[in-house]
Scaffold this motif. Structure first.
Motif, PDB file in Angstrom:
ATOM      1  N   ASP B   8       0.838  -1.212   0.000  1.00  0.00           N
ATOM      2  CA  ASP B   8       0.000   0.000   0.000  1.00  0.00           C
ATOM      3  C   ASP B   8       0.868   1.254   0.000  1.00  0.00           C
ATOM      4  O   ASP B   8       0.611   2.204  -0.734  1.00  0.00           O
ATOM      5  N   SER B 327      -6.160  -1.258  -1.650  1.00  0.00           N
ATOM      6  CA  SER B 327      -6.470  -0.227  -0.644  1.00  0.00           C
ATOM      7  C   SER B 327      -5.503   0.943  -0.765  1.00  0.00           C
ATOM      8  O   SER B 327      -5.891   2.103  -0.567  1.00  0.00           O
ATOM      9  N   GLY B 328      -4.251   0.631  -1.114  1.00  0.00           N
ATOM     10  CA  GLY B 328      -3.281   1.701  -1.353  1.00  0.00           C
ATOM     11  C   GLY B 328      -3.691   2.548  -2.536  1.00  0.00           C
ATOM     12  O   GLY B 328      -3.583   3.783  -2.506  1.00  0.00           O
TER      13      GLY B 328
END
Lengths: 70, 612
Positions: B8, B327-328
């Motif tokens: 991420d 998500s990153g």
């Protein structure tokens, strides 16, 4: 939460009641002032889009309300 | 503190690198103040449209609408779906006025339409408005990223501010518009990706729908309760004051429209944004809250129904429903949203500072290079001031409330003065000044004596700590309008010729002034031409008799010359004026300065389009 008139339809009527007044006044003003010239084809298309936009949002909100309560 | 994977951090870092490289690359095209602030008035509608999407969907949108989405449901999308009503007035009133009068800033309109005092007052209000907006942007990202970076709020804000100031400073408007294109696409994809992954996490669309209570699915909030989220308050605060403030008075957005190659391109960009992208954006910014609500109903141990602080819900859902790396990417989209909003606003505030503060007070005319340098330094000062205001907005509780209060109290005098100014030629300069002073006084009174607002409240309850945050906008608008109207009745209006081109009723004059002659409305075609240099002065260009006939153009008409490659979106283009024709078909003669200004590449053909 109770789905009464205040919760379901009053906001819708208020939004599109005030909205209709504003958009009608806007369109009438720009036509009367000459900014929108209905003799020009391009401007006639824009008039159509202006009205269509109003009904597009009215439809979306109406549709979402109906599927929410049914 | 969330558990964040190394991948991420790598994705977020890569994103920053790409952004900074992109900014540095396009920054080299900003050679004049016109390029820096208005992108040289050259861009096509699709580029401007994506830029507006990125500017409109700011990071505070992700945070605050997800928070409201979690608490109140689909009605969190209201703010994105009530912007159409003023569009005809914008497209055929305000946009032609600002474009044809070549306005550089909103306060400049106040001086032309009213007087220097009105301009000074408008400048102060505009600067407060823009600085507040930037500051809220920094606060939002600080709130969101403190969990991701594991830092406390203020170091996070400082880190973000340094990055933003760096790339705005190097590029200006051209840099912003191209960055926004990337960011607009990226954040739309990221928001929708989160929605689909969230639905999959819950177990499908049917499961998602079944888990939500019926009242949660309604697209509009309850008419007048509760005090912190009700339909009528949000309608006046956001649908009226906020929409007009954003569309008509947000210098950042106005600069986007002034970067368009023509008024019609601006109309297409605005329409596409409102009719197509805003409903999508409503889902993009709110869905994390809706997903969180469904998860909370099925698994209250994961997200408790009383989850707090509400502003953390977006980050929580992101790291819950997505895989490491994705998500990153979504966190990077949040950063994208902040950058795209804040960079436009910093640029716009810089424009106001240069054109409305520096120039009027330093009468001595300086070179364009001097102003460009001053503009670049001003971005740093503006960034520092906005960072300084962050603690003030942090003390407000939620970002939604801070933003709502800010909209409903700061914008009304500007909204009323501009609206009455364009719609009512009789509206006087003194009335405009008193709209600010008297209206401002009534706004302050309303803050201290909420009982004054009560008659306008439509039955909304008053929060004892922050009464009538939203519906206060109606009280403020009414008082500003009444004061403006009454003062006009007792004061003398400007001569008609002094406001020619500055009201809705004189747009034809504005068009004539823009061309410096009678507009040619004949509809022609767009010939493709090769360019050659010639000894010409000013903005004059020469085309062949036949090419001009194809365009239905005559000497003196305005023409737009643009590199034929569509994907450049007008980056390599220039506005010019047709001089006497020649007989060499398919060739346009330009001065070396025009070639430089248009960024034209040798051998690459152009198309020519008559403007008016």
């Amino acid at each position: 939460m109770e789905l009464d008139f205040n919760r379901v339809w009053l906001p819708y009527i208020y939004l599109y009641g005030c909205g209709a007044i504003i958009i009608t006044a806007s369109i009438v003003s720009v036509i009367k002032a000459g900014g929108m010239n209905l003799k020009v084809k391009n401007h006639r298309i824009w008039l159509f889009i202006s009205i269509l936009g109003f009904f597009w949002y009215m439809f979306m909100h109406g549709f979402l309300t109906v599927i929410a309560i049914h | 503190m969330l558990h964040i994977y190394t991948i991420d951090y790598i994705v977020i870092a890569c994103y920053f690198l790409v952004i900074l490289s992109f900014g540095a690359y396009f920054g080299r095209y900003a050679k004049t103040t016109s390029d820096f602030f208005f992108g040289g008035r050259r861009f096509h509608w699709w580029l401007i449209c994506m830029s507006i999407v990125a500017t409109g969907v700011s990071s505070h949108s992700f945070i605050k609408y997800s928070a409201m989405g979690f608490k109140y449901g689909f009605s969190s999308s209201m703010a994105y779906m009530n912007d159409w009503f003023f569009m005809p007035l914008f497209m055929f009133g305000w946009l032609p006025i600002v474009y044809y009068t070549r306005m550089k800033s909103i306060p400049e309109y106040f001086e032309k339409r009213f007087n220097p005092t009105a301009r000074k007052l408008a400048t102060v209000v505009q600067l407060v408005y823009m600085l507040g907006y930037i500051s809220i942007g920094f606060l939002t990202l600080g709130v969101a990223l403190r969990n991701i970076l594991g830092l406390s709020l203020y170091p996070t804000v400082l880190l973000v501010a340094v990055v933003v100031a760096f790339y705005v400073r190097i590029g200006g408007e051209i840099c912003d518009i191209f960055l926004d294109l990337i960011q607009g696409i990226m954040l739309t994809i990221a928001g929708l990706l989160l929605f689909f992954l969230g639905i999959a996490y819950i177990g499908g669309l049917d499961q998602f729908w079944a888990l939500l209570p019926d009242s949660f699915k309604l697209p509009l909030a309850d008419f007048n309760k509760p005090s912190d989220f009700n339909f009528v308050g949000i309608f006046w605060q956001d649908g009226i004051a906020g929409s007009v403030g954003f569309l008509f008075l947000n210098q950042g957005l106005i600069m986007r429209f002034m970067s368009c190659k023509s008024v019609n391109e601006g109309r297409i960009a605005a329409t596409t944004n409102v009719l197509i992208f805003l409903p999508i954006s409503a889902i993009v910014v709110s869905n994390a809250g809706w997903i969180a609500k469904a998860i909370s109903a099925a698994h209250p141990e994961i997200i408790p129904p009383n989850f707090a602080p509400l502003d953390d819900i977006f980050v929580k859902v992101n790291f819950l429903v997505t895989q490491p790396g994705i998500s990153g990417f979504i966190a990077a989209a949040l950063i994208a949203a902040l950058l795209s909003t804040v960079d436009s606003l910093i640029n716009a505030t810089t424009a106001i500072f240069i054109f409305d503060v520096y120039k009027p007070f330093h009468k001595k005319e300086r070179s364009d290079a001097f102003y460009l340098k001053a503009a670049r330094w001003t971005t740093l000062i503006v960034t520092a001031l906005a960072v300084g205001l962050v603690p003030l907005f942090h003390s407000f509780g939620t970002i939604y409330k801070a933003h709502g209060w800010f909209h409903s109290t700061v914008i009304p005098p500007l909204v009323v003065a501009v609206f009455m100014g364009i719609l009512w030629p009789r509206f006087t300069s003194k009335a405009a000044v008193w709209t600010f002073i008297g209206g401002g006084a009534m706004i302050v009174l309303g803050q201290f004596f909420p009982q004054l607002v009560k008659p306008f409240a439509h039955g909304t309850p008053a929060d004892p700590n922050q009464p009538y945050i939203f519906i206060g906008a109606l009280y403020n608008l009414v008082w500003c309008s009444v004061i403006g109207f009454v003062v006009t009745l007792f004061t003398k209006s400007k001569d008609k010729s002094a406001i020619d081109g500055l009201t809705l009723w004189s747009i034809k004059s504005a068009k004539r002034m823009y061309k410096n002659g009678t507009p040619n409305e004949l509809i022609g075609k767009k010939p493709v031409v090769n360019w050659k240099t010639a000894d010409l002065t000013g903005d004059a260009v020469r085309m062949s008799r036949n090419d001009m006939k194809t365009m239905q153009a005559f000497p003196g008409d305005l023409v737009y010359l643009c590199d034929k490659r569509w994907y450049l979106g007008g980056l390599k283009s220039v506005h010019a004026r047709l001089a006497e024709p020649h007989d060499e078909d398919g060739v346009v003669y330009l001065s070396p300065d025009m070639v430089k200004g248009g960024l034209f590449t040798p051998v690459k053909p152009l198309y020519a389009e008559k403007e008016m």
